[in-house]
Structures are given as structure tokens and as C-alpha cells.
Design an enzyme around this catalytic site. Structure first.
Site, mmCIF file in Angstrom:
data_model
loop_
_atom_site.group_PDB
_atom_site.id
_atom_site.type_symbol
_atom_site.label_atom_id
_atom_site.label_comp_id
_atom_site.label_asym_id
_atom_site.label_seq_id
_atom_site.Cartn_x
_atom_site.Cartn_y
_atom_site.Cartn_z
ATOM 1 N N MET A 29 65.702 107.774 66.647
ATOM 2 C CA MET A 29 65.514 108.270 67.668
ATOM 3 C C MET A 29 65.507 107.628 68.990
ATOM 4 S SD MET A 29 63.348 111.736 66.720
ATOM 5 C CE MET A 29 61.965 111.080 66.682
ATOM 6 N N HIS A 36 64.026 99.445 63.093
ATOM 7 C CA HIS A 36 65.302 100.026 63.376
ATOM 8 C C HIS A 36 66.255 98.901 63.172
ATOM 9 C CE1 HIS A 36 63.424 102.675 66.275
ATOM 10 N NE2 HIS A 36 63.746 103.581 65.209
ATOM 11 N N GLU A 147 60.695 102.653 54.890
ATOM 12 C CA GLU A 147 59.288 102.844 54.086
ATOM 13 C C GLU A 147 58.011 103.207 54.851
ATOM 14 O OE1 GLU A 147 58.088 99.416 51.707
ATOM 15 O OE2 GLU A 147 56.498 100.437 50.819
HETATM 16 P P1 AMP Z 1 62.501 106.781 63.953
HETATM 17 O O1 AMP Z 1 63.436 106.380 65.226
HETATM 18 O O2 AMP Z 1 61.085 106.566 64.495
HETATM 19 O O3 AMP Z 1 63.033 108.197 63.687
HETATM 20 O O4 AMP Z 1 63.009 105.792 63.021
HETATM 21 C C1 AMP Z 1 64.361 105.813 62.562
HETATM 22 C C2 AMP Z 1 64.351 104.934 61.171
HETATM 23 O O5 AMP Z 1 63.381 103.736 61.282
HETATM 24 C C3 AMP Z 1 63.401 105.920 60.186
HETATM 25 O O6 AMP Z 1 64.226 105.659 58.761
HETATM 26 C C4 AMP Z 1 62.139 105.088 60.071
HETATM 27 O O7 AMP Z 1 61.636 105.233 58.762
HETATM 28 C C5 AMP Z 1 62.638 103.762 60.403
HETATM 29 N N1 AMP Z 1 61.476 102.945 60.684
HETATM 30 C C6 AMP Z 1 60.857 103.068 61.940
HETATM 31 N N2 AMP Z 1 60.068 102.050 62.125
HETATM 32 C C7 AMP Z 1 60.156 101.284 60.940
HETATM 33 C C8 AMP Z 1 59.601 100.214 60.852
HETATM 34 N N3 AMP Z 1 58.385 99.494 61.511
HETATM 35 N N4 AMP Z 1 59.872 99.321 59.526
HETATM 36 C C9 AMP Z 1 60.893 99.890 58.909
HETATM 37 N N5 AMP Z 1 61.695 100.949 59.093
HETATM 38 C C10 AMP Z 1 61.097 101.518 60.225
#
Ligand code: AMP
Length: 271
Positions: A29, A36, A147
Site C-alpha cells: 500500500m 517492503h 510475517e
Molecule cells: P502493507 O503495505 O503494509 O500492506 O504491506 C505490504 C506487504 O509488506 C505485506 O505483505 C506486509 O506483511 C509486508 N510487510 C509490512 N511490514 C513488514 C515488515 N516490517 N517486515 C516484513 N514484511 C513487512
């Protein structure tokens, strides 16, 4: 790097990719951070091409305020993605992603009803629906999830099985900063004091084996608990700091010797 805003353009681009090359997809997002980037780098290692999606999915927000204040750093995200040499960025509009006006939805009856699903009704229906749309669009060999959002990862993994999706669903470890706080786009919304509380949150849930102790410690730092529960050998926590909702989870076997010792000492102290 190709930045694509129109779904039709992406579909043509996808068809033009050679069938003997592999594609990895990382759905985000935006407001990109190290977490990311780790997912993207994993995809780049495993595949010939990597697609990153940038889409703030409106249907997964049960609270309009949360959607309005969700960080938007599109220009910076693009610079970052160029720097690490991502092949394709897909950033469609909400209208294009929901030509059906969200008439069709993917819901789950069990795991989606606890933890974040309980606190945020409809959240996982929004997540599963948009992930299914991106899986269909990407037609990737592998899709990478963090995770950090373990409940989300499990739901997506099970959905992919249930709908015979051939994309391999891969989980990457949570990436944390030097103080142990899991990177999150929402961290951008914390003020200086909130950030200190967020560090305490990350430390406390990983330090104490006793849930009672964790709760006590979070309370003593005036950190509002949304939920704190253990399931499937994991501890899950969501807290509200500065009006920002932060989540984290750890495996219960991640407690090191020092913690076990601390726990034993606590148990042997009367009262
Ligand atoms: P988001 O943009 O928050 O929807 O996240 C996109 C992807 O990045 C999702 O699969 C999340 O689980 C992953 N993600 C977000 N924060 C972390 C983090 N600190 N470590 C690993 N993966 C992450």
C-alpha cells in the site's frame, strides 16, 4: 522500470513476457520501508522479473479516518523502487480495481474472525478480495508477504489453496529497526513520544513470557492494548499509540535463555 497505471496496459505487458521467465509479485500500500524492500529483494533473487503494486486498498479500511490519514509517499516510493531496479510498478486507481463497485467479495469464516478481524470488521474481506484481484492480474509464479501480518499471510495462503491458485505464496520474516520495532508505514504517523512507546511495545512483547507481565508492562507505559493473545504457538498483539494502530507477532519459541531465566526468577519471587 515501467510504471503502469492502467490495468489493460499491465495485462498486455504480462502477456508479452516470455513464458519461460518467472515473475514475482509484492503487493504493497506504498509508504515503502525496509520491510517492503526485503520482500522485493527476495522476489528479485528468486525470479527473472518483479512486479510491485502500489495501491491503498479502500475496502480493507473499516474506519474512514484511518484511510484518509494513511501515509501517501508515491513520489518517494517511485524513487526507491527505481533505485533497487524493480521491473514493473502497477499503481491502478480504486475505480479500476473495483469495476464491480465491490459487489463481489471474498470472505472467510473462521481465522478472519479473530484478532485483527475481530477488531476491524470487514478488514480481511477487503484484503482477500484485493489480493485475489492482484493474483489474477499478476499471474505471477510467486507472491511475497510479510510475517509481520501473519494472520493475513495465513488467510492468503489458505485462500490460494482453496481457489487452486497456482502462484506460490511465500512468507518473509519481519524486518525490524535497530530497536526491534517492526517497520510499518503507520510508524510515520507517530510523534516523538509515540515512537518511544512503540519501541517499548516491541520490546515488552518480546521480552516477557508471561502474558500477565506483558499486559502489566504495556499498561505501565500507558500503551492501549487492542488485543494480546496467543494462538498457534505465536503471540499476537495490537496496540493503539497516538491514535495509530500498530500490530506485531512473534513465535513463542523465540524467547531466549535470558527471558526464560527472568521468567523463572519472577516465578520464584513470592507475590
Ligand atoms: P502493507 O503495505 O503494509 O500492506 O504491506 C505490504 C506487504 O509488506 C505485506 O505483505 C506486509 O506483511 C509486508 N510487510 C509490512 N511490514 C513488514 C515488515 N516490517 N517486515 C516484513 N514484511 C513487512
Amino acid at each position: 522500470m515501467k510504471i503502469i497505471k492502467h490495468i489493460g496496459t499491465w495485462q498486455k505487458t504480462r502477456i508479452a513476457l516470455s513464458t519461460n521467465k518467472t515473475l514475482g509479485v509484492v503487493m504493497t500500500m506504498g509508504a515503502l520501508h525496509q520491510g517492503h524492500l526485503h520482500l522485493i529483494q527476495q522476489s528479485q533473487q528468486d525470479n527473472d522479473y518483479t512486479l510491485t503494486t502500489l495501491f491503498v486498498n479502500p475496502t480493507q479500511f473499516n474506519n474512514q479516518d484511518d484511510l484518509q490519514t494513511y501515509p501517501n509517499t508515491f513520489a518517494e516510493d517511485i524513487i526507491l523502487l527505481k533505485k533497487i531496479d524493480v521491473d514493473f510498478v502497477l499503481a491502478p486507481s480504486a475505480k479500476a480495481m473495483y469495476p464491480d463497485d465491490y459487489a463481489y467479495q471474498i470472505s472467510e469464516k473462521s481465522l478472519s474472525k479473530i484478532l485483527c478481524g475481530r477488531s476491524r470488521p470487514g478488514h480481511f474481506t477487503g484484503v482477500l478480495t484485493v489480493v485475489m484481484k492482484f493474483l489474477q492480474l499478476a499471474r505471477a509464479n510467486r507472491a511475497y508477504f510479510g510475517e509481520k501480518d501473519y494472520q493475513q499471510f495465513k488467510l492468503i495462503e489458505h485462500m490460494a489453496d482453496a481457489f487452486f491458485i497456482s502462484t506460490e505464496i511465500i512468507c518473509c520474516p519481519t524486518v525490524r529497526d535497530h530497536k526491534g520495532l517492526a517497520y510499518s508505514s503507520r510508524n510515520l504517523r507517530l510523534d516523538a513520544q509515540g515512537r518511544q512507546q512503540a519501541y517499548q511495545f516491541a520490546r515488552i512483547i518480546r521480552q516477557y513470557r508471561s502474558m500477565h507481565r506483558v499486559e502489566e508492562k504495556l499498561n505501565s507505559h500507558h500503551i492501549k492494548i487492542d488485543y494480546l493473545q496467543e494462538h498457534f504457538g505465536r503471540r499476537f498483539a495490537a496496540v493503539i499509540i497516538n491514535n495509530v494502530r500498530l500490530i506485531d507477532n512473534i513465535t513463542l519459541d523465540s524467547f531466549n535463555e535470558a527471558n526464560v531465566m527472568e521468567n523463572t526468577l519472577n516465578q520464584s519471587v513470592p507475590g
